[in-house]
Design an enzyme around this catalytic site. Structure first.
Site, mmCIF file in Angstrom:
data_model
loop_
_atom_site.group_PDB
_atom_site.id
_atom_site.type_symbol
_atom_site.label_atom_id
_atom_site.label_comp_id
_atom_site.label_asym_id
_atom_site.label_seq_id
_atom_site.Cartn_x
_atom_site.Cartn_y
_atom_site.Cartn_z
ATOM 1 C CE LYS A 277 -3.848 -1.854 2.676
ATOM 2 N NZ LYS A 277 -4.897 -1.799 1.865
ATOM 3 N NE ARG A 351 -10.832 -10.148 -1.540
ATOM 4 C CZ ARG A 351 -10.908 -9.136 -2.583
ATOM 5 N NH1 ARG A 351 -11.377 -9.379 -3.756
ATOM 6 N NH2 ARG A 351 -11.080 -7.858 -2.348
#
Ligand code: BES
Ligand code: MN
Ligand code: ZN
Length: 496
Positions: A277, A351
């Site tokens: 990120k 996820r």
């Protein structure tokens, strides 16, 4: 903070502050307002006439040494239009009053409800609003703001005929809001002070205190169970992963009845991994364990409120780090269920860990599932920080959950799960890929990924990425972690 019922006539009570609320633009002061006005010889009516007191939502008017009342101060909170007023507003009004008075050094106050809100639901909402508003994150400031403690709040004008119902409602509200604050404390913790193993220890301590049974799976057990999706995320970090399993078992569980599974994403820090990120705002990724904290908070409340259904929480906990051993884009991992996953973006890690968490919850016998996760930036694009994104199948199961969200006063919005979105997570080399192809729908393709592991088990997915943390304080709630979704989940479990 003590909270108790007060049955004395409120105008004579001697206290630091008397608090009530006034509806928007009602030229006549009725009920409580009228009573206070009479005690004050019409001075409240003159405030209305002068235009200083309008009743606009969350407007605050403070009167010092109000003549005719036993209180040192009178605080009037605007309640907005009467025909739009809901129990949720009561929570905000009580919270706003508490935060305002606390910042002004008040120690004790009396909260007076209006005629329409004298029952258990109202009492519960007021207590929830007060306790959630009392939360502040000042743990790591070495100089605390002095003189800031609300010691006691009395609730006045409630229907005394409801005696035991009211005390039960107050207790219910306290349990919920304290559990919310318990979760908020965890969410606040920086990642160097809340690694996966420390989170597991904190969960264990809470479980012992609350009377829940607890099991912590370490990296060996996780390998034995072949949780390849979780291990793939965890392999980049020197901090070993954990899976936290908490169980609530009711005394007379119905054999063959439903078992509720609560699965929470607990990424104690999300750097993005190799798909790293940008630095801006990365510090926020300490709250990427918010879904796990939500489920811990819900379990803490359920242990006290004792629903009829058994509930099992499964919380996969890990860091998501880059490093020499980190998984890489293009890697294929085999999830616990046996499904193969092509890792397209290592930053879509939530996820992955939920896939194994859900699979394990089903293996433990859960017949109904709810997951909560700070899953996607895309949910912020869709719903801003107003609604939680609520997904689920079958649709009736989701609708049932949304009823609970409504009852709990938490804004949630149903999101679509059409098959077209499933197409977007097909992989060329494995069963599925961990990000969607094409543009848009990022929160929905993420939900579809999780559904691939929930399969036909009734399942709800709450994307709390944009609502679990607020950057700006609100009059009724401090900035930082919100503890959203706990009240809805608990309400749902109690009704299942
Ligand atoms: N933890 C983030 C989601 C997030 C973003 C939470 C902002 C809170 C605030 C999640 O793991 C993530 O990185 N999601 C990616 C997915 C993408 C790579 C498909 C995202 O939303 O950008
Ligand atoms: Mn991520
Ligand atoms: Zn994440």
């Amino acid at each position: 903070m003590q909270i108790q019922l007060e049955s004395k006539p409120f105008s004579s009570i001697s206290t630091d502050a008397l608090v009530t609320y006034i509806f928007d633009r009602e030229n006549k002061l009725e009920g409580v307002g009228g009573e206070i006005d009479r005690a004050m010889n019409g001075r409240l009516a003159s405030l209305v006439e002068s235009g200083e007191l309008t009743g606009k939502a969350l407007e605050l008017v403070l009167v010092h040494f109000p003549a005719g009342l036993g209180a040192q101060r009178l605080l009037l909170v605007g309640a907005g239009k009467r025909d739009k007023f809901e129990t949720a507003d009561l929570r905000k009004i009580a919270g706003t009053a508490l935060r305002y008075l606390k910042s002004h050094g008040v120690k004790k106050f009396v909260f007076v409800t209006q005629e329409g809100e004298r029952g258990p639901n109202a009492a519960q909402a007021v207590v929830e609003g007060l306790i959630a508003a009392d939360f502040e994150s000042n743990k790591y400031h070495t100089e605390k703001k002095p003189n800031r403690e609300i010691q006691s709040v009395s609730l006045a004008n409630f229907d005394a005929g409801l005696g035991a119902n009211l005390t039960a409602a107050i207790e219910h509200g306290r349990v919920l809001a304290e559990s919310q604050n318990f979760a908020r404390d965890l969410i606040n913790e920086p990642s160097n002070r809340l690694t996966p193993s420390i989170l597991a220890t904190r969960a264990e301590a809470m479980a012992k205190e609350a009377g829940l049974s607890v099991e912590i799976l370490d990296e060996r057990k996780i390998s034995d169970l072949k949780m390849g999706a979780l291990l793939g995320v965890a392999q980049g970090s020197v901090e070993p992963p954990r899976v936290i399993v908490l169980r609530y078992t009711p005394e007379n569980a119905r054999p063959g009845g439903p078992v509720l599974g609560l699965v929470g994403k607990a990424v104690t820090f999300d750097t993005g991994g190799i798909s790293i990120k940008p630095a801006d705002n990365m510090e926020k990724m300490k709250y990427d364990m918010g879904g796990g904290a939500t489920m811990l908070g819900a379990m803490r409340a359920l242990a006290a409120l004792k629903p009829a259904v058994p509930v099992i929480a499964v919380i996969p906990a890990t860091e998501n780090m880059p490093g020499g051993r980190a998984q890489k884009p293009g890697d294929v991992q085999v999830a616990m269920s046996g499904k193969t996953i092509e890792i397209i973006n290592t930053d879509a890690e939530g996820r992955l860990i939920l896939a194994d968490g859900i699979c394990y919850a089903r293996k433990l016998g859960c017949t109904h599932l709810i997951d909560a996760a700070t899953l996607t930036g895309a949910i912020q694009v869709a719903l801003a920080n107003v609604h939680v994104g609520a997904f689920g199948t079958p649709r009736e199961y989701l609708d049932q959950f949304l009823e609970s969200a409504k009852a709990a006063g938490e804004k949630m919005w149903p999101m679509p799960m059409d098959d077209e979105y499933q197409e977007m997570i097909k992989s060329n080399i494995a069963d599925i890929r961990n990000t969607g192809t094409g543009k848009g729908g990022g929160a929905i393709t993420a939900a579809w990924f999780i559904k691939e592991f929930a399969e036909d088990t009734p399942w709800i997915h709450l994307d709390i990425a944009a609502t679990c943390w607020v950057d700006e304080g609100r009059p009724w709630l401090a900035k930082g972690p919100t503890g959203v979704a706990i009240r809805s989940i608990v309400d749902f479990a109690l009704k299942l």
